[in-house]
Design an enzyme around this catalytic site. Sequence first.
Site, PDB file in Angstrom:
ATOM      1  N   HIS A 193       0.840  -1.206   0.000  1.00 40.84           N
ATOM      2  CA  HIS A 193       0.000   0.000   0.000  1.00 40.84           C
ATOM      3  C   HIS A 193       0.874   1.254   0.000  1.00 40.84           C
ATOM      4  CE1 HIS A 193      -3.014  -2.767   2.193  1.00 40.84           C
ATOM      5  NE2 HIS A 193      -3.437  -2.619   0.944  1.00 40.84           N
ATOM      6  N   ARG A 244      -2.423  -6.341  -7.920  1.00 46.19           N
ATOM      7  CA  ARG A 244      -1.368  -7.342  -7.785  1.00 46.19           C
ATOM      8  C   ARG A 244      -1.433  -8.381  -8.887  1.00 46.19           C
ATOM      9  NH1 ARG A 244      -3.000  -9.310  -2.035  1.00 46.19           N
ATOM     10  NH2 ARG A 244      -4.935  -8.976  -3.130  1.00 46.19           N
TER      11      ARG A 244
END
Length: 152
Positions: free
Chosen positions: A18, A91
Amino acid sequence: MSRIALFPGSFDPFTKGHEDIVRRGLHLFDEIIVGIGRNASKQRYFPLEQMIGWIEQTFQDAPQVRVVAYDDLTANVARQLGARFLLRGLRNTTDFEYENGISQVNRFVYEEVETVFLITSPHLAPISSSIIRDLHRYGQPVDSFLPYKLKE
């Protein structure tokens, strides 16, 4: 006009992945608001106020990043905060499928919002909040996955 992005998520916990998305996003946006959404159907593992503090600590060197908690539709919060962009990390293709649908709904709720996707840096792609929670729950060290130190 400032380019303000809302980076929404439950961030339970906020990971190095993050952090990477936010720091890379600072090259694109004038301000990034890390928005911790409250999910009524989920019980937080890490307390909300503690997570806010850890995220603020992570970005103490970046005054253009701030943290808010919210309990509303993400698109509504973006509108209220003056954010015309939603920042999201991807991802893998599973993330894309999930995020694509959400981005379409956000545009339905707030027509002026654009979702900007950044691909997670390869060395951080395996990290997920749920894996970190499981490791921590069973006594495994997790600090190498986090941009701050947990108080054990």
